[in-house]
Design a protein around this motif. Structure first.
Motif, PDB file in Angstrom:
ATOM      1  N   GLN A 163       0.807  -1.179  -0.099  1.00  6.18           N
ATOM      2  CA  GLN A 163      -0.079   0.156   0.052  1.00  6.18           C
ATOM      3  C   GLN A 163       0.674   1.262  -0.134  1.00  6.18           C
ATOM      4  N   ALA A 164       1.953   1.135   0.881  1.00  7.07           N
ATOM      5  CA  ALA A 164       2.765   2.511   0.737  1.00  7.07           C
ATOM      6  C   ALA A 164       3.604   2.537  -0.554  1.00  7.07           C
ATOM      7  N   VAL A 165       3.999   1.513  -1.201  1.00  7.00           N
ATOM      8  CA  VAL A 165       4.564   1.632  -2.423  1.00  7.00           C
ATOM      9  C   VAL A 165       3.606   2.132  -3.369  1.00  7.00           C
ATOM     10  N   LEU A 166       2.297   1.608  -3.492  1.00  3.96           N
ATOM     11  CA  LEU A 166       1.351   1.987  -4.692  1.00  3.96           C
ATOM     12  C   LEU A 166       1.058   3.707  -4.187  1.00  3.96           C
ATOM     13  N   GLY A 167       0.829   3.858  -3.025  1.00  2.32           N
ATOM     14  CA  GLY A 167       0.590   5.286  -2.672  1.00  2.32           C
ATOM     15  C   GLY A 167       1.614   6.280  -2.960  1.00  2.32           C
ATOM     16  N   THR A 168       2.827   5.744  -2.814  1.00  2.00           N
ATOM     17  CA  THR A 168       4.014   6.561  -3.367  1.00  2.00           C
ATOM     18  C   THR A 168       3.984   6.887  -4.775  1.00  2.00           C
ATOM     19  N   PHE A 169       3.921   5.947  -5.699  1.00  3.01           N
ATOM     20  CA  PHE A 169       3.742   6.269  -7.001  1.00  3.01           C
ATOM     21  C   PHE A 169       2.581   7.151  -7.407  1.00  3.01           C
ATOM     22  N   ALA A 170       1.352   7.034  -6.723  1.00  2.87           N
ATOM     23  CA  ALA A 170       0.305   7.418  -6.802  1.00  2.87           C
ATOM     24  C   ALA A 170       0.455   9.172  -6.512  1.00  2.87           C
ATOM     25  N   ALA A 171       1.491   9.350  -5.544  1.00  5.31           N
ATOM     26  CA  ALA A 171       1.585  10.756  -5.171  1.00  5.31           C
ATOM     27  C   ALA A 171       2.462  11.217  -6.093  1.00  5.31           C
ATOM     28  N   PHE A 172       3.288  10.599  -6.640  1.00  6.56           N
ATOM     29  CA  PHE A 172       4.351  10.980  -7.836  1.00  6.56           C
ATOM     30  C   PHE A 172       3.300  11.511  -9.062  1.00  6.56           C
ATOM     31  N   ALA A 173       2.606  10.606  -9.422  1.00 10.34           N
ATOM     32  CA  ALA A 173       1.575  10.883 -10.695  1.00 10.34           C
ATOM     33  C   ALA A 173       0.892  12.106 -10.283  1.00 10.34           C
ATOM     34  N   GLY A 174       0.314  12.070  -9.155  1.00  9.54           N
ATOM     35  CA  GLY A 174      -0.561  13.245  -8.999  1.00  9.54           C
ATOM     36  C   GLY A 174       0.092  14.563  -8.845  1.00  9.54           C
ATOM     37  N   THR A 175       1.256  14.644  -8.249  1.00  9.87           N
ATOM     38  CA  THR A 175       1.981  15.904  -8.092  1.00  9.87           C
ATOM     39  C   THR A 175       2.527  16.249  -9.613  1.00  9.87           C
ATOM     40  N   LEU A 176       2.965  15.312 -10.604  1.00 13.58           N
ATOM     41  CA  LEU A 176       3.529  15.619 -11.720  1.00 13.58           C
ATOM     42  C   LEU A 176       2.283  16.225 -12.554  1.00 13.58           C
ATOM     43  N   ALA A 177       0.925  15.528 -12.237  1.00 16.06           N
ATOM     44  CA  ALA A 177       0.035  16.027 -13.337  1.00 16.06           C
ATOM     45  C   ALA A 177      -0.657  17.415 -12.804  1.00 16.06           C
ATOM     46  N   ALA A 178      -0.579  17.792 -11.420  1.00 11.69           N
ATOM     47  CA  ALA A 178      -0.844  18.986 -10.653  1.00 11.69           C
ATOM     48  C   ALA A 178       0.171  20.061 -11.281  1.00 11.69           C
ATOM     49  N   TYR A 179       1.474  19.889 -11.251  1.00  5.74           N
ATOM     50  CA  TYR A 179       2.461  20.419 -11.867  1.00  5.74           C
ATOM     51  C   TYR A 179       2.290  21.072 -13.145  1.00  5.74           C
ATOM     52  N   LYS A 180       1.939  20.117 -14.058  1.00  7.43           N
ATOM     53  CA  LYS A 180       1.824  20.406 -15.665  1.00  7.43           C
ATOM     54  C   LYS A 180       0.392  21.018 -15.785  1.00  7.43           C
ATOM     55  N   PHE A 181      -0.536  20.427 -15.375  1.00  4.42           N
ATOM     56  CA  PHE A 181      -2.120  21.191 -15.499  1.00  4.42           C
ATOM     57  C   PHE A 181      -2.311  22.342 -15.061  1.00  4.42           C
ATOM     58  N   PHE A 182      -1.926  22.458 -13.931  1.00 11.29           N
ATOM     59  CA  PHE A 182      -2.064  23.739 -13.350  1.00 11.29           C
ATOM     60  C   PHE A 182      -0.880  24.962 -13.234  1.00 11.29           C
TER      61      PHE A 182
END
Length: 290
Positions: A163-182
């Motif tokens: 769960q921690a590993v999946l959460g880490t990559f989800a945080a990475f993908a979410g942060t990257l998406a927010a960085y680019k889209f916003f």
């Protein structure tokens, strides 16, 4: 503007990128050189090609950063899995502790964490990035994470590590998406705040470790309410660190930095992902213990 991030502050190339100047020549987008290197002439035949004797090793690209980061993360995973396997089962059937496995896990967590900490300092303040040292850091970090994850799995179980590993990559993908889209813009005050927070967290961790030797428990990194608050703060700080990493990579690619700087970017991204993972692991453990 010079970088406040210690990972990039020692890199002359990153600092030139942030100030958009390289001697008398400024970088154009995509790494193209502006005319007028030296005497200001617009005649292409008089344009300079760089420092005499310097070999063009290519330019940093998004692909090169992704490749180097993938190598670094893969080394972390390989070392973590090997450590996990070598430790063995800490808890045997019937909830009986395996003292040998427990001793191996304790030793590897200390050795791995110590080696990773020293290598992180070397890589952070080294002017010329060393791919070998970045990979050595990844291996040492993997050993530490493998041992620590084994502890958490033995104590809390129920897929907490996955769960921690999946959460880490989800945080990475979410942060990257927010960085680019916003279109997040990173200012100097934000950089200073994040780096100060990072050093503050590391300092508190070292202080808590030293005090624990004298029997004083601060609770900052424990499994109580204070530990949960610190973990959430650490997780938020890790996301901010990713934003800094994305900003420096974007600026570096636009400035046409040397390809070797992809390793420095990979190191920074690996540090941020490990930071997020450890805090997520603690948050999940605290929530389960309650």
């Amino acid at each position: 503007m010079r970088s406040n991030n210690p990972v990039f502050n020692r890199s002359e190339e990153f600092n030139r990128a942030s100030s958009n100047a390289y001697g008398n020549q400024t970088y154009a987008a995509g790494g193209a050189a502006y005319p007028g290197y030296g005497d200001g002439s617009s005649d292409p035949s008089t344009w300079g090609t760089g420092t005499p004797g310097q070999v063009d090793q290519g330019r940093m690209t998004v692909d090169s950063v992704v490749q180097k980061t993938a190598i670094s993360i893969a080394l972390v995973f390989v070392a973590a899995f090997a450590t996990w396997w070598w430790i063995g089962d800490i808890v045997r059937s019937g909830n009986v502790l395996n003292d040998e496995a427990l001793a191996r896990a304790s030793m590897l967590s200390i050795v791995g964490a110590g080696g990773a900490f020293l290598l992180s300092l070397v890589n952070s303040f080294k002017r010329v990035v060393s791919p070998a040292l970045v990979m050595a850091f990844a291996l040492a970090e993997g050993v530490a994470l493998g041992a620590v994850s084994k502890f958490f799995d033995a104590q809390f179980g129920d897929g907490i590590v996955t769960q921690a590993v999946l959460g880490t990559f989800a945080a990475f993908a979410g942060t990257l998406a927010a960085y680019k889209f916003f279109n997040i813009q990173v200012g100097n005050k934000f950089r200073t705040f994040v780096v100060a927070g990072m050093f503050g967290m590391v300092g508190l961790g070292l202080l808590s470790l030293v005090l624990s030797f004298f029997g004083i428990q601060t609770g900052l990194f424990g499994f109580g309410t204070l530990g949960l608050v610190m973990s959430i703060v650490g997780l938020t700080l890790g996301v901010f660190m990713l934003i800094l990493d994305f900003d420096f990579v974007e600026n570096g690619v636009a400035a046409g930095l040397p390809e070797r700087e992809s390793w420095r970017a990979a190191f920074g991204l690996t540090v941020s992902l490990v930071w997020i993972y450890t805090n997520l692991l603690r948050i999940l453990a605290i929530l389960r213990s309650e």
